[in-house]
Design a protein around this motif. Structure first.
Motif, PDB file in Angstrom:
ATOM      1  N   HIS A   1     -72.310  42.209  61.925  1.00 13.17           N
ATOM      2  CA  HIS A   1     -71.849  43.675  61.839  1.00 13.17           C
ATOM      3  C   HIS A   1     -72.908  44.226  61.360  1.00 13.17           C
ATOM      4  CE1 HIS A   1     -69.080  42.003  65.436  1.00 13.17           C
ATOM      5  NE2 HIS A   1     -69.981  42.289  65.736  1.00 13.17           N
ATOM      6  N   TYR A   2     -73.215  43.279  60.028  1.00 14.36           N
ATOM      7  CA  TYR A   2     -73.499  44.676  58.850  1.00 14.36           C
ATOM      8  C   TYR A   2     -74.026  43.730  58.377  1.00 14.36           C
ATOM      9  CZ  TYR A   2     -69.939  42.758  55.542  1.00 14.36           C
ATOM     10  OH  TYR A   2     -68.725  41.690  55.166  1.00 14.36           O
ATOM     11  N   ILE A   3     -75.138  44.163  57.026  1.00 18.15           N
ATOM     12  CA  ILE A   3     -75.480  43.324  55.995  1.00 18.15           C
ATOM     13  C   ILE A   3     -75.701  43.717  55.232  1.00 18.15           C
ATOM     14  CG2 ILE A   3     -77.263  42.858  58.213  1.00 18.15           C
ATOM     15  CD1 ILE A   3     -79.479  45.017  56.743  1.00 18.15           C
ATOM     16  N   ARG A   4     -76.490  44.179  53.822  1.00 15.49           N
ATOM     17  CA  ARG A   4     -76.095  44.508  52.608  1.00 15.49           C
ATOM     18  C   ARG A   4     -77.979  43.856  52.268  1.00 15.49           C
ATOM     19  NH1 ARG A   4     -71.348  44.254  49.978  1.00 15.49           N
ATOM     20  NH2 ARG A   4     -69.078  42.632  51.417  1.00 15.49           N
ATOM     21  N   PRO A   5     -79.155  45.177  52.594  1.00 12.67           N
ATOM     22  CA  PRO A   5     -79.964  44.849  52.023  1.00 12.67           C
ATOM     23  C   PRO A   5     -79.929  44.410  50.848  1.00 12.67           C
ATOM     24  CG  PRO A   5     -79.023  47.151  53.217  1.00 12.67           C
ATOM     25  CD  PRO A   5     -78.414  46.326  53.363  1.00 12.67           C
ATOM     26  N   PHE A   6     -81.276  44.089  50.972  1.00 11.37           N
ATOM     27  CA  PHE A   6     -81.861  43.591  49.091  1.00 11.37           C
ATOM     28  C   PHE A   6     -80.775  43.144  48.454  1.00 11.37           C
ATOM     29  CE2 PHE A   6     -83.493  47.305  50.784  1.00 11.37           C
ATOM     30  CZ  PHE A   6     -84.849  47.129  50.931  1.00 11.37           C
ATOM     31  N   GLY A   7     -79.720  42.742  49.085  1.00  4.31           N
ATOM     32  CA  GLY A   7     -78.520  41.647  48.470  1.00  4.31           C
ATOM     33  C   GLY A   7     -77.420  42.826  47.432  1.00  4.31           C
ATOM     34  N   GLY A   8     -77.709  44.223  47.681  1.00  5.26           N
ATOM     35  CA  GLY A   8     -77.049  45.203  46.808  1.00  5.26           C
ATOM     36  C   GLY A   8     -75.805  44.997  47.507  1.00  5.26           C
ATOM     37  N   ARG A   9     -75.151  46.420  46.956  1.00  5.72           N
ATOM     38  CA  ARG A   9     -74.011  46.703  47.435  1.00  5.72           C
ATOM     39  C   ARG A   9     -73.692  47.225  48.568  1.00  5.72           C
ATOM     40  NH1 ARG A   9     -70.287  49.225  42.470  1.00  5.72           N
ATOM     41  NH2 ARG A   9     -68.837  49.041  44.524  1.00  5.72           N
ATOM     42  N   LYS A  10     -74.599  48.204  48.977  1.00  7.08           N
ATOM     43  CA  LYS A  10     -74.407  48.665  50.386  1.00  7.08           C
ATOM     44  C   LYS A  10     -74.254  48.143  51.318  1.00  7.08           C
ATOM     45  CE  LYS A  10     -76.485  53.515  52.038  1.00  7.08           C
ATOM     46  NZ  LYS A  10     -75.669  54.422  51.623  1.00  7.08           N
ATOM     47  N   ILE A  11     -73.639  48.976  52.358  1.00 11.23           N
ATOM     48  CA  ILE A  11     -73.412  47.949  53.354  1.00 11.23           C
ATOM     49  C   ILE A  11     -73.633  49.015  54.895  1.00 11.23           C
ATOM     50  CG2 ILE A  11     -71.665  47.223  55.122  1.00 11.23           C
ATOM     51  CD1 ILE A  11     -70.049  46.511  52.750  1.00 11.23           C
ATOM     52  N   LEU A  12     -75.227  48.577  55.078  1.00 10.19           N
ATOM     53  CA  LEU A  12     -75.036  49.371  56.472  1.00 10.19           C
ATOM     54  C   LEU A  12     -74.901  48.489  57.765  1.00 10.19           C
ATOM     55  CD1 LEU A  12     -78.873  49.913  55.560  1.00 10.19           C
ATOM     56  CD2 LEU A  12     -76.859  51.474  55.811  1.00 10.19           C
ATOM     57  N   TYR A  13     -73.908  49.334  58.447  1.00 13.31           N
ATOM     58  CA  TYR A  13     -73.627  48.670  59.870  1.00 13.31           C
ATOM     59  C   TYR A  13     -74.233  48.859  61.162  1.00 13.31           C
ATOM     60  CZ  TYR A  13     -69.157  48.732  57.805  1.00 13.31           C
ATOM     61  OH  TYR A  13     -67.920  48.337  56.936  1.00 13.31           O
ATOM     62  N   LEU A  14     -74.389  47.832  62.113  1.00 11.81           N
ATOM     63  CA  LEU A  14     -75.495  47.693  62.584  1.00 11.81           C
ATOM     64  C   LEU A  14     -74.986  48.376  64.203  1.00 11.81           C
ATOM     65  CD1 LEU A  14     -76.342  43.830  62.036  1.00 11.81           C
ATOM     66  CD2 LEU A  14     -77.839  46.364  61.156  1.00 11.81           C
ATOM     67  N   TRP A  15     -75.584  49.283  64.250  1.00 10.92           N
ATOM     68  CA  TRP A  15     -74.293  49.578  65.901  1.00 10.92           C
ATOM     69  C   TRP A  15     -74.886  49.171  67.256  1.00 10.92           C
ATOM     70  CZ3 TRP A  15     -70.445  52.523  67.630  1.00 10.92           C
ATOM     71  CH2 TRP A  15     -70.289  52.429  68.429  1.00 10.92           C
ATOM     72  N   GLU A  16     -75.956  49.082  67.461  1.00 12.89           N
ATOM     73  CA  GLU A  16     -75.754  47.528  68.878  1.00 12.89           C
ATOM     74  C   GLU A  16     -74.190  46.479  68.900  1.00 12.89           C
ATOM     75  OE1 GLU A  16     -78.856  50.525  68.484  1.00 12.89           O
ATOM     76  OE2 GLU A  16     -78.515  49.089  67.538  1.00 12.89           O
ATOM     77  N   ARG A  17     -74.779  45.969  67.393  1.00 14.45           N
ATOM     78  CA  ARG A  17     -74.011  44.687  67.575  1.00 14.45           C
ATOM     79  C   ARG A  17     -72.523  45.514  67.696  1.00 14.45           C
ATOM     80  NH1 ARG A  17     -76.649  40.864  64.594  1.00 14.45           N
ATOM     81  NH2 ARG A  17     -78.781  39.980  65.631  1.00 14.45           N
ATOM     82  N   ILE A  18     -72.156  46.281  67.089  1.00 14.88           N
ATOM     83  CA  ILE A  18     -70.563  46.571  66.932  1.00 14.88           C
ATOM     84  C   ILE A  18     -70.780  47.164  68.340  1.00 14.88           C
ATOM     85  CG2 ILE A  18     -69.381  48.320  66.341  1.00 14.88           C
ATOM     86  CD1 ILE A  18     -70.583  47.873  63.415  1.00 14.88           C
ATOM     87  N   GLU A  19     -70.803  48.594  69.168  1.00 13.07           N
ATOM     88  CA  GLU A  19     -70.927  48.707  70.749  1.00 13.07           C
ATOM     89  C   GLU A  19     -70.717  47.722  71.138  1.00 13.07           C
ATOM     90  OE1 GLU A  19     -72.779  52.330  72.787  1.00 13.07           O
ATOM     91  OE2 GLU A  19     -74.539  50.588  72.563  1.00 13.07           O
ATOM     92  N   GLU A  20     -71.627  46.129  71.492  1.00 12.75           N
ATOM     93  CA  GLU A  20     -71.255  45.754  72.304  1.00 12.75           C
ATOM     94  C   GLU A  20     -69.580  45.145  71.942  1.00 12.75           C
ATOM     95  OE1 GLU A  20     -73.267  40.741  72.852  1.00 12.75           O
ATOM     96  OE2 GLU A  20     -74.311  42.901  71.888  1.00 12.75           O
ATOM     97  N   GLU A  21     -69.857  44.133  70.948  1.00 11.42           N
ATOM     98  CA  GLU A  21     -68.457  43.449  70.951  1.00 11.42           C
ATOM     99  C   GLU A  21     -66.864  44.628  71.214  1.00 11.42           C
ATOM    100  OE1 GLU A  21     -67.505  41.030  69.404  1.00 11.42           O
ATOM    101  OE2 GLU A  21     -69.902  40.515  68.562  1.00 11.42           O
TER     102      GLU A  21
END
Length: 70
Positions: free
Chosen positions: A36-56
């Motif tokens: 449902h979310y990733i931490r791009p480039f191994g950083g602290r910032k979190i980005l949520y994946l909307w389509e996966r969350i909506e599906e859940e």
């Protein structure tokens, strides 16, 4: 499949949950890293994946998500 990346603030506006609730209660109990979310480039910032969350939200939490979250 196009993926919509969202910050905690953007997700909060979309699902009408407080940012703090997302961070402290949903993340890692209902919303799992790599699903449902990733931490791009191994950083602290979190980005949520909307389509996966909506599906859940529409279909309920799947057993596959629960297994990945373990």
């Amino acid at each position: 499949m196009e993926i919509t990346y969202m910050t905690t603030s953007e997700l909060s506006e979309r699902i009408k949950y407080d940012q703090r609730t997302i961070r402290e209660q949903l993340k890692d109990s209902v919303l799992f890293e790599g699903v449902h979310y990733i931490r791009p480039f191994g950083g602290r910032k979190i980005l949520y994946l909307w389509e996966r969350i909506e599906e859940e939200m529409l279909n309920g939490v799947s057993s596959n998500s629960l297994i990945v979250g373990m």
